[in-house]
Design a protein around this motif. Structure first.
Motif, PDB file in Angstrom:
ATOM      1  N   GLY A  29       0.835  -1.207   0.000  1.00 46.03           N
ATOM      2  CA  GLY A  29       0.000   0.000   0.000  1.00 46.03           C
ATOM      3  C   GLY A  29       0.860   1.242   0.000  1.00 46.03           C
ATOM      4  O   GLY A  29       0.636   2.188  -0.764  1.00 46.03           O
ATOM      5  N   TYR A  30       1.862   1.214   0.856  1.00 49.78           N
ATOM      6  CA  TYR A  30       2.798   2.343   0.946  1.00 49.78           C
ATOM      7  C   TYR A  30       3.493   2.553  -0.389  1.00 49.78           C
ATOM      8  O   TYR A  30       3.584   3.671  -0.896  1.00 49.78           O
ATOM      9  N   GLU A  31       3.943   1.479  -0.981  1.00 49.76           N
ATOM     10  CA  GLU A  31       4.666   1.553  -2.244  1.00 49.76           C
ATOM     11  C   GLU A  31       3.757   2.046  -3.384  1.00 49.76           C
ATOM     12  O   GLU A  31       4.186   2.829  -4.226  1.00 49.76           O
ATOM     13  N   ALA A  32       2.494   1.631  -3.365  1.00 49.58           N
ATOM     14  CA  ALA A  32       1.544   2.099  -4.394  1.00 49.58           C
ATOM     15  C   ALA A  32       1.296   3.598  -4.234  1.00 49.58           C
ATOM     16  O   ALA A  32       1.220   4.341  -5.226  1.00 49.58           O
ATOM     17  N   LEU A  33       1.197   4.051  -2.972  1.00 50.33           N
ATOM     18  CA  LEU A  33       0.989   5.483  -2.745  1.00 50.33           C
ATOM     19  C   LEU A  33       2.215   6.290  -3.133  1.00 50.33           C
ATOM     20  O   LEU A  33       2.107   7.393  -3.670  1.00 50.33           O
ATOM     21  N   ALA A  52      -3.599  10.664  -4.643  1.00 53.49           N
ATOM     22  CA  ALA A  52      -3.039  10.075  -3.417  1.00 53.49           C
ATOM     23  C   ALA A  52      -3.363  10.953  -2.207  1.00 53.49           C
ATOM     24  O   ALA A  52      -3.774  10.452  -1.154  1.00 53.49           O
ATOM     25  N   GLN A  53      -3.196  12.269  -2.374  1.00 58.22           N
ATOM     26  CA  GLN A  53      -3.462  13.170  -1.241  1.00 58.22           C
ATOM     27  C   GLN A  53      -4.929  13.112  -0.831  1.00 58.22           C
ATOM     28  O   GLN A  53      -5.267  13.062   0.355  1.00 58.22           O
ATOM     29  N   ASP A  54      -5.796  13.099  -1.816  1.00 53.26           N
ATOM     30  CA  ASP A  54      -7.243  13.033  -1.540  1.00 53.26           C
ATOM     31  C   ASP A  54      -7.590  11.751  -0.767  1.00 53.26           C
ATOM     32  O   ASP A  54      -8.394  11.768   0.162  1.00 53.26           O
ATOM     33  N   ALA A  55      -6.972  10.653  -1.159  1.00 52.49           N
ATOM     34  CA  ALA A  55      -7.266   9.383  -0.486  1.00 52.49           C
ATOM     35  C   ALA A  55      -6.798   9.426   0.968  1.00 52.49           C
ATOM     36  O   ALA A  55      -7.514   9.005   1.882  1.00 52.49           O
ATOM     37  N   VAL A  56      -5.599   9.957   1.185  1.00 55.41           N
ATOM     38  CA  VAL A  56      -5.078  10.036   2.553  1.00 55.41           C
ATOM     39  C   VAL A  56      -5.963  10.974   3.389  1.00 55.41           C
ATOM     40  O   VAL A  56      -6.268  10.692   4.550  1.00 55.41           O
ATOM     41  N   ASP A  57      -6.402  12.067   2.772  1.00 55.78           N
ATOM     42  CA  ASP A  57      -7.293  12.991   3.492  1.00 55.78           C
ATOM     43  C   ASP A  57      -8.563  12.283   3.958  1.00 55.78           C
ATOM     44  O   ASP A  57      -9.057  12.528   5.044  1.00 55.78           O
ATOM     45  N   ARG A  58      -9.087  11.394   3.141  1.00 54.04           N
ATOM     46  CA  ARG A  58     -10.342  10.718   3.506  1.00 54.04           C
ATOM     47  C   ARG A  58     -10.132   9.547   4.467  1.00 54.04           C
ATOM     48  O   ARG A  58     -11.012   9.218   5.244  1.00 54.04           O
ATOM     49  N   GLN A  70       6.243   8.473   8.124  1.00 54.77           N
ATOM     50  CA  GLN A  70       5.988   7.786   6.848  1.00 54.77           C
ATOM     51  C   GLN A  70       5.291   8.730   5.870  1.00 54.77           C
ATOM     52  O   GLN A  70       5.587   8.730   4.670  1.00 54.77           O
ATOM     53  N   ALA A  71       4.340   9.522   6.368  1.00 58.24           N
ATOM     54  CA  ALA A  71       3.645  10.484   5.496  1.00 58.24           C
ATOM     55  C   ALA A  71       4.646  11.472   4.915  1.00 58.24           C
ATOM     56  O   ALA A  71       4.582  11.823   3.731  1.00 58.24           O
ATOM     57  N   GLU A  72       5.593  11.908   5.754  1.00 54.76           N
ATOM     58  CA  GLU A  72       6.618  12.841   5.263  1.00 54.76           C
ATOM     59  C   GLU A  72       7.435  12.198   4.156  1.00 54.76           C
ATOM     60  O   GLU A  72       7.707  12.815   3.129  1.00 54.76           O
ATOM     61  N   ALA A  73       7.808  10.943   4.359  1.00 52.24           N
ATOM     62  CA  ALA A  73       8.590  10.240   3.336  1.00 52.24           C
ATOM     63  C   ALA A  73       7.790  10.073   2.045  1.00 52.24           C
ATOM     64  O   ALA A  73       8.345  10.082   0.953  1.00 52.24           O
ATOM     65  N   LEU A  74       6.484   9.943   2.196  1.00 50.42           N
ATOM     66  CA  LEU A  74       5.621   9.803   1.018  1.00 50.42           C
ATOM     67  C   LEU A  74       5.440  11.124   0.273  1.00 50.42           C
ATOM     68  O   LEU A  74       5.001  11.144  -0.869  1.00 50.42           O
ATOM     69  N   GLY A  75       5.741  12.228   0.954  1.00 55.78           N
ATOM     70  CA  GLY A  75       5.493  13.529   0.352  1.00 55.78           C
ATOM     71  C   GLY A  75       4.017  13.894   0.383  1.00 55.78           C
ATOM     72  O   GLY A  75       3.528  14.656  -0.454  1.00 55.78           O
ATOM     73  N   LEU A  76       3.310  13.357   1.377  1.00 58.00           N
ATOM     74  CA  LEU A  76       1.878  13.650   1.518  1.00 58.00           C
ATOM     75  C   LEU A  76       1.643  14.249   2.904  1.00 58.00           C
ATOM     76  O   LEU A  76       2.418  14.011   3.832  1.00 58.00           O
TER      77      LEU A  76
END
Lengths: 350, 246
Positions: A188-192, A206-212, A258-264
């Motif tokens: 999941g992390y890798e897909a995001l 991706a950002q929209d999904a994390v927001d929800r 992890q969110a920081e590493a994702l850039g989200l």
């Protein structure tokens, strides 16, 4: 735990045994059970256990099993639209794993004397719950990634301590479940990550999904400790090892970097490191929404349950056929054996 | 991406790889549609398992002749080379099982022959034939349970076998580059299916084994209407983001 095994009904029900003797025997069983739990020994299916312990485990394992099979739906929603063959294979394998987890967990519940059929009936009639997180819809492909990262991440945080649960079959099932869940979380992390680093449209998806999914994921740990009805007893029995709030904090502390590493970004303006506590502070959870979804008013409650009921009803004729075939086959086999016993081999069915 | 050396017979191999690869890709997709709706939890696991095996085969075959995602997501309906049998909608569980029985029996014979040769598909076939043996076993057991189960299951299974019968002839139309004895395969297939249906107390369908299109229509890119909707769903997201990586 081996000292006391089941099979007490005959002795306690025997004539001439006084009430006092029954009570003393009961107390002795309880003492052995309590000592086993205190010593971190595993309780096994044939061991004596308090009825309330058994009921509590059945409730928890059933809810977990139901969550696995209902949880297949939001992700299966994207199997036919997965955007690459590699992602499609990963997603199909993940949804398959969830069915497998359902199987282990229903089997664990069976060791407590409760059949899968009985539990499915309770799910279908709304008498048993599944995790409320699955009452939210998967609106875009990024939701598949967000579920893997956040929902499976929260589930792992909850489930790793269950590998040390006092009930043996549940603990052992969880060891296997957790191994697969951590693979799910990584995918999941890798897909995001691929989406976040992709085109502008993919990043926004991706950002929209994390927001929800962020807040509902925090709700997965259940109500705050002072409102949790089951926690204290479950912890005393070592079914549960940590409180809801402890686990939630642990999850937040892992997710933020992890969110920081994702850039989200995570949708919480109050999220910040608290040097003093050594943890991240986070904003207030909307518990009104949690209770509302739990009561059946989430976006997909109706849909998830009716899809499950429909699959079960549509499959009834298949299950009946399998049972009828097995019965015929058993009868044939029985006849063949009888023929053999009477020396009429040649007449046994072809 | 493929690193297979391009030979003088490249076009022939491409056509053959697409025929075999598209069969696997399309059937895998159909089986994937079952996720969450199978009649019993064990079948969620089994159907997904078969779908994953087929998807794995498809990815190897398509990658032999191009980029797997370009081939799966960017070809138009008329460029797909799968047989019409595999694109047929799932229907009820009996239809899915009948389709599995017909197809896995064929695929097991096909891969068995390819594995014993030295053509470009021998390596894949040697591995896949073991997977496909399980698929056939699964389909056969369910055909027996449904055919020889209840009156209702018998009726449904017979109807499914009848309905899909006309798509089975196409499987044995020679495909250039698939170096097997199609006629021998067809008689072995008929013998095997006849045996299973007989043991399942079902009647071998009597109708023609080809549809209204000329035999081999799917292999020539002529498909049935449900297929267009299937690939519209399959390709939509990929096509909505041209050039994106996932």
């Amino acid at each position: 735990m081996t000292a006391v095994t089941a099979g007490t009904a005959e002795t306690t029900g025997a004539p001439g045994v006084s009430d006092a003797a029954v009570a003393a025997e009961q107390a002795a069983y309880e003492a052995v059970f309590d000592a086993a739990v205190a010593a971190d020994e595993r309780i096994e299916p044939r061991d004596w256990m308090p009825e309330a312990y058994r009921a509590s485990l059945v409730r928890q394992i059933a809810q977990h099993a139901h969550s696995e099979i209902i949880g297949m739906q939001p992700e299966a929603n994207w199997i036919t639209r997965a955007p690459s063959l590699r992602r499609k294979a990963i997603l199909m394998a993940k949804v398959q794993d969830e069915a497998g987890h359902g199987l282990y967990l229903y089997s664990a519940a069976e060791t407590l004397g409760t059949s899968r059929d009985e539990l499915l009936d309770k799910l279908h009639s709304g008498r048993q719950k599944y995790s409320s997180i699955f009452n939210y819809p998967t609106l875009t492909w990024a939701d598949v990634g967000a579920i893997g990262w956040l929902v499976d991440g929260a589930a792992i945080t909850n489930q790793v301590p269950l590998c040390r649960c006092s009930y043996g079959p549940y603990a052992r099932a969880m060891v296997r479940v957790c191994k697969e869940e951590s693979f799910h979380q990584r995918q999941g992390y890798e897909a995001l990550l691929a989406l976040s680093r992709g085109t502008e449209a993919q990043h926004a998806m991706a950002q929209d999904a994390v927001d929800r999914w962020w807040w509902p994921s925090l709700m997965m740990f259940g109500p705050p400790d002072d409102e949790s009805t089951h926690t204290a007893q479950a912890m005393a029995w070592k079914i549960k090892r940590h409180s809801n709030d402890e686990l939630r904090q642990r999850f937040v502390d892992i997710a933020v970097p992890q969110a920081e590493a994702l850039g989200l970004t995570l949708p919480d303006p109050d999220l910040r490191w608290n040097e003093e506590r050594g943890h991240y502070d986070f904003g207030a959870i909307d518990w009104a929404e949690f209770w509302d979804v739990l009561k059946g008013n989430g976006p997909c409650n109706e849909e998830r349950l009716s899809r499950r009921r429909q699959a079960h009803e549509d499959g009834a004729w298949v299950r009946e056929a399998a049972a009828a075939h097995a019965e015929k086959h058993r009868v044939d086999k029985h006849h063949a054996e009888q023929h053999q016993h009477t020396g009429k081999h040649g007449e046994a069915q072809a | 991406m493929s690193t297979t050396p391009v030979t003088s017979g490249a076009a022939v191999i491409t056509g053959a790889a697409l025929a075999l690869g598209d069969d696997a890709l399309v059937l895998s997709h159909r089986l994937g549609e079952w996720a969450g709706s199978a009649p019993v939890l064990e079948e969620e696991v089994a159907l997904a398992n078969i779908a994953l095996d087929l998807l794995g085969q498809a990815r190897i075959l398509l990658s032999l002749v191009g980029d797997e995602d370009e081939l799966a997501y960017l070809r138009e309906e008329r460029s797909f080379r799968n047989a019409q049998l595999v694109e047929q909608p799932n229907g009820d569980f009996a239809h899915t099982i009948a389709r599995q029985l017909y197809f896995s029996t064929y695929q097991r014979l096909l891969y068995g022959q390819l594995a014993s040769g030295d053509g470009p598909f021998a390596g894949l076939a040697a591995k896949a034939v073991k997977e496909v043996a399980y698929h056939q076993d699964h389909a056969e057991h369910w055909a027996l349970r449904l055919g020889d189960g209840t009156d209702e299951s018998h009726r449904r299974m017979q109807r499914a076998c009848d309905a899909l019968w006309r798509y089975t002839g196409e499987l044995f139309q020679p495909v250039e580059g698939v170096d097997v004895d199609h006629a021998a395969m067809e008689s072995a297939w008929l013998a095997s299916v006849t045996d299973v249906l007989g043991r399942a107390t079902l009647t071998v369908p009597e109708g023609p084994r080809t549809g209204a299109w000329a035999a081999g229509a799917g292999r020539q890119g002529l498909h049935t209407e449900p297929f267009g909707r299937m690939i519209a769903e399959m390709q939509h997201l990929h096509r909505s983001h041209p050039g994106a990586t996932w």
